[in-house]
Design a protein around this motif. Structure first.
Motif, PDB file in Angstrom:
ATOM      1  N   LYS A 153       0.829  -1.204   0.000  1.00  0.00           N
ATOM      2  CA  LYS A 153       0.000   0.000   0.000  1.00  0.00           C
ATOM      3  C   LYS A 153       0.863   1.253   0.000  1.00  0.00           C
ATOM      4  O   LYS A 153       0.588   2.228  -0.702  1.00  0.00           O
ATOM      5  CB  LYS A 153      -0.934  -0.009   1.225  1.00  0.00           C
ATOM      6  CG  LYS A 153      -2.152  -0.876   1.022  1.00  0.00           C
ATOM      7  CD  LYS A 153      -3.353  -0.056   0.572  1.00  0.00           C
ATOM      8  CE  LYS A 153      -4.271  -0.804  -0.377  1.00  0.00           C
ATOM      9  NZ  LYS A 153      -4.930  -1.958   0.181  1.00  0.00           N
ATOM     10  N   LYS A 171      -7.566  13.928  -1.086  1.00  0.00           N
ATOM     11  CA  LYS A 171      -7.700  12.713  -0.285  1.00  0.00           C
ATOM     12  C   LYS A 171      -8.605  11.721  -1.016  1.00  0.00           C
ATOM     13  O   LYS A 171      -8.343  10.522  -1.024  1.00  0.00           O
ATOM     14  CB  LYS A 171      -8.318  13.049   1.073  1.00  0.00           C
ATOM     15  CG  LYS A 171      -7.364  13.733   2.010  1.00  0.00           C
ATOM     16  CD  LYS A 171      -8.064  14.114   3.297  1.00  0.00           C
ATOM     17  CE  LYS A 171      -9.031  15.249   3.044  1.00  0.00           C
ATOM     18  NZ  LYS A 171      -9.689  15.739   4.267  1.00  0.00           N
ATOM     19  N   THR A 172      -9.661  12.278  -1.633  1.00  0.00           N
ATOM     20  CA  THR A 172     -10.585  11.366  -2.314  1.00  0.00           C
ATOM     21  C   THR A 172      -9.908  10.672  -3.487  1.00  0.00           C
ATOM     22  O   THR A 172     -10.133   9.486  -3.719  1.00  0.00           O
ATOM     23  CB  THR A 172     -11.837  12.116  -2.815  1.00  0.00           C
ATOM     24  OG1 THR A 172     -11.398  13.250  -3.550  1.00  0.00           O
ATOM     25  CG2 THR A 172     -12.714  12.542  -1.694  1.00  0.00           C
ATOM     26  N   TRP A 179      -8.055   2.188  -3.189  1.00  0.00           N
ATOM     27  CA  TRP A 179      -9.082   1.204  -2.838  1.00  0.00           C
ATOM     28  C   TRP A 179     -10.201   1.140  -3.866  1.00  0.00           C
ATOM     29  O   TRP A 179     -11.218   0.540  -3.632  1.00  0.00           O
ATOM     30  CB  TRP A 179      -9.657   1.505  -1.447  1.00  0.00           C
ATOM     31  CG  TRP A 179      -8.661   1.276  -0.368  1.00  0.00           C
ATOM     32  CD1 TRP A 179      -8.390   0.079   0.234  1.00  0.00           C
ATOM     33  CD2 TRP A 179      -7.805   2.237   0.236  1.00  0.00           C
ATOM     34  NE1 TRP A 179      -7.414   0.238   1.164  1.00  0.00           N
ATOM     35  CE2 TRP A 179      -7.026   1.544   1.198  1.00  0.00           C
ATOM     36  CE3 TRP A 179      -7.607   3.601   0.055  1.00  0.00           C
ATOM     37  CZ2 TRP A 179      -6.071   2.190   1.978  1.00  0.00           C
ATOM     38  CZ3 TRP A 179      -6.657   4.240   0.831  1.00  0.00           C
ATOM     39  CH2 TRP A 179      -5.901   3.534   1.779  1.00  0.00           C
ATOM     40  N   ASP A 181     -13.402   1.494  -5.775  1.00  0.00           N
ATOM     41  CA  ASP A 181     -14.723   1.920  -5.305  1.00  0.00           C
ATOM     42  C   ASP A 181     -14.974   1.559  -3.852  1.00  0.00           C
ATOM     43  O   ASP A 181     -15.967   1.938  -3.276  1.00  0.00           O
ATOM     44  CB  ASP A 181     -15.803   1.242  -6.139  1.00  0.00           C
ATOM     45  CG  ASP A 181     -15.892   1.882  -7.497  1.00  0.00           C
ATOM     46  OD1 ASP A 181     -15.354   2.989  -7.648  1.00  0.00           O
ATOM     47  OD2 ASP A 181     -16.505   1.275  -8.385  1.00  0.00           O
ATOM     48  N   GLU A 182     -14.074   0.801  -3.283  1.00  0.00           N
ATOM     49  CA  GLU A 182     -14.433   0.122  -2.047  1.00  0.00           C
ATOM     50  C   GLU A 182     -14.159   0.918  -0.770  1.00  0.00           C
ATOM     51  O   GLU A 182     -14.140   0.358   0.305  1.00  0.00           O
ATOM     52  CB  GLU A 182     -13.676  -1.213  -1.958  1.00  0.00           C
ATOM     53  CG  GLU A 182     -13.649  -1.993  -3.235  1.00  0.00           C
ATOM     54  CD  GLU A 182     -15.021  -2.491  -3.651  1.00  0.00           C
ATOM     55  OE1 GLU A 182     -15.979  -2.221  -2.912  1.00  0.00           O
ATOM     56  OE2 GLU A 182     -15.113  -3.114  -4.696  1.00  0.00           O
ATOM     57  N   TYR A 183     -13.888   2.170  -0.898  1.00  0.00           N
ATOM     58  CA  TYR A 183     -13.488   2.878   0.312  1.00  0.00           C
ATOM     59  C   TYR A 183     -14.599   3.760   0.873  1.00  0.00           C
ATOM     60  O   TYR A 183     -14.395   4.464   1.846  1.00  0.00           O
ATOM     61  CB  TYR A 183     -12.288   3.789   0.023  1.00  0.00           C
ATOM     62  CG  TYR A 183     -12.684   4.970  -0.781  1.00  0.00           C
ATOM     63  CD1 TYR A 183     -12.998   6.178  -0.140  1.00  0.00           C
ATOM     64  CD2 TYR A 183     -12.807   4.885  -2.145  1.00  0.00           C
ATOM     65  CE1 TYR A 183     -13.423   7.248  -0.876  1.00  0.00           C
ATOM     66  CE2 TYR A 183     -13.229   5.961  -2.872  1.00  0.00           C
ATOM     67  CZ  TYR A 183     -13.541   7.137  -2.251  1.00  0.00           C
ATOM     68  OH  TYR A 183     -13.972   8.184  -2.963  1.00  0.00           O
ATOM     69  N   TYR A 188     -11.407   9.334   5.986  1.00  0.00           N
ATOM     70  CA  TYR A 188     -10.131   9.136   5.308  1.00  0.00           C
ATOM     71  C   TYR A 188      -9.039   8.824   6.320  1.00  0.00           C
ATOM     72  O   TYR A 188      -7.861   8.898   6.020  1.00  0.00           O
ATOM     73  CB  TYR A 188      -9.758  10.375   4.491  1.00  0.00           C
ATOM     74  CG  TYR A 188     -10.834  10.750   3.511  1.00  0.00           C
ATOM     75  CD1 TYR A 188     -11.082   9.936   2.416  1.00  0.00           C
ATOM     76  CD2 TYR A 188     -11.588  11.901   3.676  1.00  0.00           C
ATOM     77  CE1 TYR A 188     -12.068  10.248   1.508  1.00  0.00           C
ATOM     78  CE2 TYR A 188     -12.576  12.232   2.772  1.00  0.00           C
ATOM     79  CZ  TYR A 188     -12.821  11.402   1.691  1.00  0.00           C
ATOM     80  OH  TYR A 188     -13.800  11.719   0.805  1.00  0.00           O
ATOM     81  N   ASP A 189      -9.461   8.473   7.526  1.00  0.00           N
ATOM     82  CA  ASP A 189      -8.493   8.228   8.593  1.00  0.00           C
ATOM     83  C   ASP A 189      -7.430   7.219   8.193  1.00  0.00           C
ATOM     84  O   ASP A 189      -6.267   7.353   8.521  1.00  0.00           O
ATOM     85  CB  ASP A 189      -9.200   7.715   9.853  1.00  0.00           C
ATOM     86  CG  ASP A 189     -10.044   8.807  10.478  1.00  0.00           C
ATOM     87  OD1 ASP A 189      -9.861   9.973  10.066  1.00  0.00           O
ATOM     88  OD2 ASP A 189     -10.871   8.500  11.349  1.00  0.00           O
ATOM     89  N   PHE A 190      -7.880   6.191   7.452  1.00  0.00           N
ATOM     90  CA  PHE A 190      -6.932   5.138   7.094  1.00  0.00           C
ATOM     91  C   PHE A 190      -5.879   5.633   6.106  1.00  0.00           C
ATOM     92  O   PHE A 190      -4.831   5.044   5.974  1.00  0.00           O
ATOM     93  CB  PHE A 190      -7.649   3.899   6.572  1.00  0.00           C
ATOM     94  CG  PHE A 190      -8.689   4.198   5.539  1.00  0.00           C
ATOM     95  CD1 PHE A 190      -9.992   4.456   5.910  1.00  0.00           C
ATOM     96  CD2 PHE A 190      -8.343   4.219   4.205  1.00  0.00           C
ATOM     97  CE1 PHE A 190     -10.946   4.736   4.960  1.00  0.00           C
ATOM     98  CE2 PHE A 190      -9.302   4.500   3.253  1.00  0.00           C
ATOM     99  CZ  PHE A 190     -10.603   4.768   3.623  1.00  0.00           C
ATOM    100  N   HIS A 194      -1.318   5.649   6.583  1.00  0.00           N
ATOM    101  CA  HIS A 194      -0.323   5.317   5.556  1.00  0.00           C
ATOM    102  C   HIS A 194       0.624   6.478   5.309  1.00  0.00           C
ATOM    103  O   HIS A 194       1.837   6.296   5.137  1.00  0.00           O
ATOM    104  CB  HIS A 194      -1.003   4.911   4.260  1.00  0.00           C
ATOM    105  CG  HIS A 194      -1.613   3.544   4.315  1.00  0.00           C
ATOM    106  ND1 HIS A 194      -0.869   2.419   4.509  1.00  0.00           N
ATOM    107  CD2 HIS A 194      -2.906   3.136   4.230  1.00  0.00           C
ATOM    108  CE1 HIS A 194      -1.673   1.366   4.528  1.00  0.00           C
ATOM    109  NE2 HIS A 194      -2.917   1.780   4.378  1.00  0.00           N
TER     110      HIS A 194
END
Lengths: 224, 421
Positions: A153, A171-172, A179, A181-183, A188-190, A194
């Motif tokens: 990642k 961020k988007t 990820w 479509d899966e986010y 956006y914490d994750f 990273h």
């Protein structure tokens, strides 16, 4: 490098050209199938960005013509159709990538770079940015010429930043890229974790922090 | 109540009282006719006696004592008595029981002298005749009533057959199958009309439905390009270095909204594709494999919220489904279980013979679980959700005859997939 963008929506074409022109590309735009064939027969393109549904024809036809003339150009399809069949069909015809509208320009840029890299260096390229060097074939990252382990990642994130160097990425668009479509989690914490890891690795290697936070929006990767 | 039973019920309701009343009337009428007959016969006897008396005097004593049935005696009354008929009961020695008699009481004028005359006739034979007639009559009447009931119900069944045929076709009618209902020709004008009205109506529904499908398909497609323009322009706009914090905030808010719009749009497109049967081929898909893959995809999101996953899948769990839809199904269910979870929550994935279950900790909600499966219905805690994830899951399950069950027990949300065996 010469790029042709074929898109029948003038506003979208204008934005794409504007974004790509800030890179070191020579960019042409075509609003129709006719215009596109004219361009293709005049210049040798390194990559084509093609919309499938054009007013006077199909982008797929254009790809067939290119393949008929054994063109070496990379092809990225951009389409409003988000179905597996269309994607498979496009890839079967010989396109290198498929991007569904709406997309982020930073995403298009990253894909464009990847396609060009594959075409021109067959993946044997070393990617350099300041004190960072990446051996693409091995997915190995060197900071100040010392190899540092990056998780898949983190590696992906770094490539994305380098592809969009000197540009603000949201961020988007990062989440979309990493990820797909899966986010859609509304958070956006994750991404932050990273980014934090990335920064820590720069710091540990005494590598300058190239990552600039743009308040509220995202990040910009640039030489300090 | 069924039309035919209602119809038969009404017939019986009328026929039975009618039958009873007719029987009673028939009984009394027959009795009346018979007693009239007896009276006539008594009158004839009377005229015969008078005739005989006119001819001779001796004869009187002779035949008056012939039987108990004739009594002639001088009377104290010196004027004529009108004929009086009556029914009386007399004891019969031979039969040793009371027997009915019809009696005529009258007077005769013989040479200025009045005689009282009583003539009786036993009604025993008459009565047995009467009863035979009445029984035969009533049996015939009953037979008639019954036959009518039978004929009626048979006929009604036949007459209403086209109606039931139409009804059954309407019951089985599914607008998605894209067919217009057609019927056999009926000789009954009303039904013929009904059938042609239904045919016209279904073809109209079919047309509207197709238009509607195409419309939403087109709308979703047409929205993609302007959305792409907005996104692209936003990407250009944020490259401007002179933007202040306020401007960036506005841009972020626009970007978020357009992103949400495009997510809704993608979900709608997917829904319309499922509804339009664009996913045809079925393969055996192992849900266990999919769950394992998607848990890897969602690893970051799980870690971010400290969510523990208890994966009790040991064996494979196969369902027959389009491979893309299987991925959508599992990724939507897992996304839901993560998004609606709490910090340090738990997701429990398990299955038994035919049931696949994902249970997750979450917030208590007053919303009915089935409500949350409707389009654009979402929990108030999740303003960023599109409210389409579960509707897509529901749609997929409906398509493949998987029964979907969603229930909330306290703060545990449980989704059940029951595959048809």
């Amino acid at each position: 490098m010469r790029i042709l963008v074929v898109e029948d929506e003038p506003k979208l074409l204008k934005s794409i050209l504007e974004f790509l022109k800030t890179e070191d590309y020579i960019c042409d735009g075509a609003l129709s199938y006719r215009e596109a064939t004219d361009h293709v027969s005049t210049y040798n393109y390194d990559c084509l960005i093609v919309d499938i549904t054009l007013g006077d024809g199909s982008g797929l036809e254009l790809i067939k013509i290119l393949k008929l003339y054994k063109s070496e150009a990379g092809i990225i399809i951009i389409s409003a159709k988000d179905s597996l069949e269309d994607k498979i069909h496009g890839l079967e015809l010989g396109s290198d990538d498929y991007l569904t509208k709406p997309f982020h320009l930073s995403e298009l840029n990253a894909r464009l770079r990847a396609v060009l890299r594959r075409k021109n260096y067959h993946g044997q390229e070393n990617l350099k940015f300041g004190e960072i060097r990446i051996e693409l074939s091995r997915k190995a990252v060197y900071l100040k010429e010392t190899e540092v382990y990056f998780t898949p990642k983190e590696y992906e994130l770094l490539l994305f930043f380098i592809a969009n160097q000197n540009k603000v990425v949201t961020k988007t668009s990062i989440a979309d890229h990493m990820w797909e479509d899966e986010y859609s989690f509304g958070s956006y914490d994750f991404i932050y974790s990273h980014i934090k890891n990335l920064r820590k690795k720069f710091e540990d290697s005494a590598c300058p922090d190239y990552l600039k936070t743009i308040y509220g929006i995202g990040y910009k990767f640039e030489l300090a | 109540m069924k039309l035919l039973s209602k119809y038969s019920g009404a017939y019986i309701l009328v026929a039975i009282p009618l039958f009873l009343i007719t029987s009673v009337v028939y009984y009394y009428l027959t009795l009346e006719v018979i007693s009239n007959q007896a009276d006539e016969s008594l009158k004839e006897d009377k005229s015969y006696i008078i005739e005989q008396l006119d001819e001779s005097d001796e004869i009187i004593d002779m035949f008056l004592n012939l039987s108990d049935d004739y009594h002639l005696r001088e009377t104290t009354v010196d004027k004529a008595v009108t004929d009086q008929f009556s029914t009386i009961m007399l004891y019969d020695n031979r039969e040793q029981e009371e027997e009915p008699y019809r009696q005529l009481y009258t007077s005769i004028n013989k040479n200025g002298e009045f005689y009282e005359l009583t003539i009786r006739k036993s009604l025993v034979e008459y009565n047995s005749l009467v009863y035979t007639i009445i029984v035969i009559g009533i049996v015939f009447l009953g037979f008639l009533t019954l036959s009518f009931a039978l004929i009626n119900s048979q006929l009604a069944g036949k007459i209403w057959k086209p109606f039931y045929e139409a009804l059954n076709k309407l019951k089985d009618y599914k607008v998605e199958t894209n067919e217009v209902l057609l019927f056999n020709h009926s000789s009954i004008e009303e039904f013929q009309e009904l059938n042609s009205v239904i045919s016209a109506m279904t073809s109209r529904i079919q047309r509207d439905f197709t238009h509607q499908k195409q419309f939403s398909d087109n709308v979703a497609h047409e929205i993609q390009t302007p959305l792409a323009v907005i996104n692209a322009n936003m990407d250009i706009l944020i490259q401007n270095e002179n933007l202040g914090e306020r401007e960036l905030e506005v841009i972020q808010s626009i970007t978020d909204s357009s992103l949400k719009l495009s997510r809704i749009n993608k979900s709608l497109l997917l829904l319309s594709k499922i509804e339009n049967n664009r996913f045809q081929e079925k393969v055996k898909v192992d849900l266990k494999l999919l769950v394992t893959n998607y848990l890897k995809v969602f690893d970051d999101q799980l870690k971010e919220n400290d969510i523990k996953v208890v994966n009790e899948l040991e064996r494979s769990f196969y369902i027959e489904i389009h491979s893309v839809l299987a991925e959508v199904l599992i990724s939507n269910l897992l996304q839901n279980a993560i998004r609606h979870n709490i910090k340090k929550g738990v997701i429990n994935i398990s299955f038994d013979e035919n049931t696949f279950e994902i249970a997750n900790t979450g917030r208590k909600t007053k919303m009915a679980p089935h409500k949350l499966m409707e389009k654009f219905v979402k929990s108030p805690n999740q303003p960023d959700s599109t409210g389409l994830g579960l509707s897509i899951v529901k749609q997929i399950c409906e398509k493949y005859d998987i029964s979907l069950n969603y229930r909330i027990e306290g703060n545990i949300h449980i989704v059940n997939l029951l595959r048809s065996s």
